[in-house]
Scaffold this motif. Sequence first.
Motif, PDB file in Angstrom:
ATOM      1  N   PRO A  96     -14.626  -4.845  14.238  1.00 19.84           N
ATOM      2  CA  PRO A  96     -13.882  -5.937  13.595  1.00 19.84           C
ATOM      3  C   PRO A  96     -13.725  -5.733  12.096  1.00 19.84           C
ATOM      4  CG  PRO A  96     -16.090  -6.654  14.216  1.00 19.84           C
ATOM      5  CD  PRO A  96     -15.896  -5.300  14.830  1.00 19.84           C
ATOM      6  N   LEU A  97     -12.698  -6.370  11.543  1.00 21.51           N
ATOM      7  CA  LEU A  97     -12.414  -6.246  10.117  1.00 21.51           C
ATOM      8  C   LEU A  97     -13.552  -6.747   9.240  1.00 21.51           C
ATOM      9  CD1 LEU A  97      -8.674  -7.390  10.109  1.00 21.51           C
ATOM     10  CD2 LEU A  97      -9.529  -5.074   9.737  1.00 21.51           C
ATOM     11  N   THR A  98     -14.393  -7.642   9.786  1.00 22.62           N
ATOM     12  CA  THR A  98     -15.495  -8.202   9.002  1.00 22.62           C
ATOM     13  C   THR A  98     -16.722  -7.294   8.957  1.00 22.62           C
ATOM     14  OG1 THR A  98     -16.195  -9.402  10.997  1.00 22.62           O
ATOM     15  CG2 THR A  98     -14.800 -10.586   9.415  1.00 22.62           C
ATOM     16  N   ASP A  99     -16.743  -6.242   9.771  1.00 18.85           N
ATOM     17  CA  ASP A  99     -17.880  -5.327   9.790  1.00 18.85           C
ATOM     18  C   ASP A  99     -18.030  -4.662   8.419  1.00 18.85           C
ATOM     19  OD1 ASP A  99     -19.159  -2.529  10.268  1.00 18.85           O
ATOM     20  OD2 ASP A  99     -19.553  -3.593  12.149  1.00 18.85           O
ATOM     21  N   THR A 100     -19.264  -4.498   7.954  1.00 20.64           N
ATOM     22  CA  THR A 100     -19.487  -3.950   6.609  1.00 20.64           C
ATOM     23  C   THR A 100     -18.981  -2.515   6.476  1.00 20.64           C
ATOM     24  OG1 THR A 100     -21.743  -3.317   7.272  1.00 20.64           O
ATOM     25  CG2 THR A 100     -21.465  -5.429   6.137  1.00 20.64           C
ATOM     26  N   ARG A 101     -18.929  -1.780   7.595  1.00 24.82           N
ATOM     27  CA  ARG A 101     -18.397  -0.414   7.529  1.00 24.82           C
ATOM     28  C   ARG A 101     -16.898  -0.431   7.259  1.00 24.82           C
ATOM     29  NH1 ARG A 101     -20.702   1.326  13.254  1.00 24.82           N
ATOM     30  NH2 ARG A 101     -20.043  -0.842  13.571  1.00 24.82           N
ATOM     31  N   VAL A 102     -16.217  -1.444   7.791  1.00 29.21           N
ATOM     32  CA  VAL A 102     -14.772  -1.566   7.554  1.00 29.21           C
ATOM     33  C   VAL A 102     -14.523  -2.045   6.131  1.00 29.21           C
ATOM     34  CG1 VAL A 102     -12.625  -2.651   8.307  1.00 29.21           C
ATOM     35  CG2 VAL A 102     -14.367  -2.023   9.992  1.00 29.21           C
ATOM     36  N   THR A 103     -15.226  -3.096   5.712  1.00 31.12           N
ATOM     37  CA  THR A 103     -15.038  -3.610   4.354  1.00 31.12           C
ATOM     38  C   THR A 103     -15.487  -2.596   3.314  1.00 31.12           C
ATOM     39  OG1 THR A 103     -17.217  -4.706   4.415  1.00 31.12           O
ATOM     40  CG2 THR A 103     -15.293  -6.009   5.086  1.00 31.12           C
ATOM     41  N   CYS A 155     -11.917   5.917   9.553  1.00 28.18           N
ATOM     42  CA  CYS A 155     -11.795   5.822  11.018  1.00 28.18           C
ATOM     43  C   CYS A 155     -12.345   4.521  11.593  1.00 28.18           C
ATOM     44  CB  CYS A 155     -12.478   7.003  11.720  1.00 28.18           C
ATOM     45  SG  CYS A 155     -11.981   8.623  11.115  1.00 28.18           S
ATOM     46  N   HIS A 156     -12.812   3.601  10.801  1.00 29.25           N
ATOM     47  CA  HIS A 156     -13.413   2.359  11.290  1.00 29.25           C
ATOM     48  C   HIS A 156     -12.419   1.208  11.190  1.00 29.25           C
ATOM     49  CE1 HIS A 156     -17.028   4.718  11.012  1.00 29.25           C
ATOM     50  NE2 HIS A 156     -17.749   3.747  11.506  1.00 29.25           N
ATOM     51  N   GLY A 157     -12.280   0.479  12.304  1.00 27.52           N
ATOM     52  CA  GLY A 157     -11.405  -0.681  12.320  1.00 27.52           C
ATOM     53  C   GLY A 157     -11.165  -1.141  13.743  1.00 27.52           C
ATOM     54  N   PRO A 158     -10.435  -2.231  13.914  1.00 24.31           N
ATOM     55  CA  PRO A 158     -10.167  -2.749  15.267  1.00 24.31           C
ATOM     56  C   PRO A 158      -9.099  -1.948  15.990  1.00 24.31           C
ATOM     57  CG  PRO A 158      -9.131  -4.143  13.609  1.00 24.31           C
ATOM     58  CD  PRO A 158      -9.920  -3.117  12.855  1.00 24.31           C
ATOM     59  N   VAL A 159      -9.191  -1.948  17.313  1.00 26.18           N
ATOM     60  CA  VAL A 159      -8.168  -1.318  18.147  1.00 26.18           C
ATOM     61  C   VAL A 159      -6.935  -2.229  18.178  1.00 26.18           C
ATOM     62  CG1 VAL A 159      -7.592  -0.531  20.471  1.00 26.18           C
ATOM     63  CG2 VAL A 159      -9.923  -0.207  19.581  1.00 26.18           C
ATOM     64  N   PRO A 160      -5.740  -1.702  17.947  1.00 26.57           N
ATOM     65  CA  PRO A 160      -4.518  -2.528  18.039  1.00 26.57           C
ATOM     66  C   PRO A 160      -4.077  -2.692  19.497  1.00 26.57           C
ATOM     67  CG  PRO A 160      -3.916  -0.311  17.374  1.00 26.57           C
ATOM     68  CD  PRO A 160      -5.432  -0.334  17.472  1.00 26.57           C
TER      69      PRO A 160
END
Length: 333
Positions: free
Chosen positions: A100-107, A112-117
């Motif tokens: 999810p976008l709120t995950d600290t790895r994404v922020t 390569c980290h993010g939600p699947v579209p």
Amino acid sequence: MRTFELPVSVGGTTVDRILGKQLVRTWEDDGIFQVAATAEQDRITGEALAASRRFFARSLPEKAKLVSDLTYSGYIASGEEVTAGEADYSEIFTVCPDIPLTDTRVTGGWPCHGPVPWPDEGYRTAMKAHLREVGEIGEKLLKLVALGLGVEIDTLTRLTRDGWHHMRVLRFPARSTTTERGIGAHTDYGLLVIAAQDDVGGLFIRPPVPGEPRRRNWLPEESTAGMYQDDEPWHFVEPEPAVFTVFPGDIMQFLTGGRLLSTPHKVRLADRERYTLAYFHEPSFGVTVRPLAGGDEGIHYGTHFTNMFTRCYPDRVTTKRIHEEDRMRLLSQ
């Protein structure tokens, strides 16, 4: 091709050790084996293939919207992927870890980290169900292979805790008068490949050849793309109902010091369209993999994965953002 039935659980019994040695020996001899699917696994795989057919039947503009600049999950059009400088004729929907976008790895800007579209909820449900089933198969196989190699039962599964497991959902068109190329010869960059195919067929693998050198695909100067493309032997993988085909990737070759070689494979187009699910059972993104025999050499899996995808998709929006924002810097730290 040899087909094995897996036990309900793997605990290190004598029977498990015997089976593990058989799996290792089959990979050494053939480069591939099959695992029998249970009735439930076969049903879930069938639902995932049906969801794939429905998705790929959509219009190109609708599919082309399903791309992310954060993750390599999403749609890949026919011809977008290139092997050894030549376009491959497959449509793909890649499913990487759904973060999810709120995950600290994404922020924090991890590459390569993010939600699947996801295209819709039904597709998401079908694919995640299949991922769970093949993920359990992957963990069993790694325990058995560890026993077959004569190391501790959890030697390989320690690497795959919170593994960067992902899947390529593929559609191949029927061959035309101008090409029968689906995907050019290559090896896969990860640890373990577990594939399901429909009844059409088109997969060819190259078994280990005594004395034949194999490149180390994790090194840029030793890419396996296009290697042995037109050199025999290549073995056709006959489609069979209710089985998964399983073969090692580059990380397995690295781990075992070349005892278990990454299996070259390619796809030829058939007289009708073909659907497959190629699942990759992988180490954790942050793990550094080292040879079982010891030594200082290591592969940081997240860096390896990112390098492979930026190499395959140099023009993709995800790759451009990784370079523009210098996201590889986070991995070097």
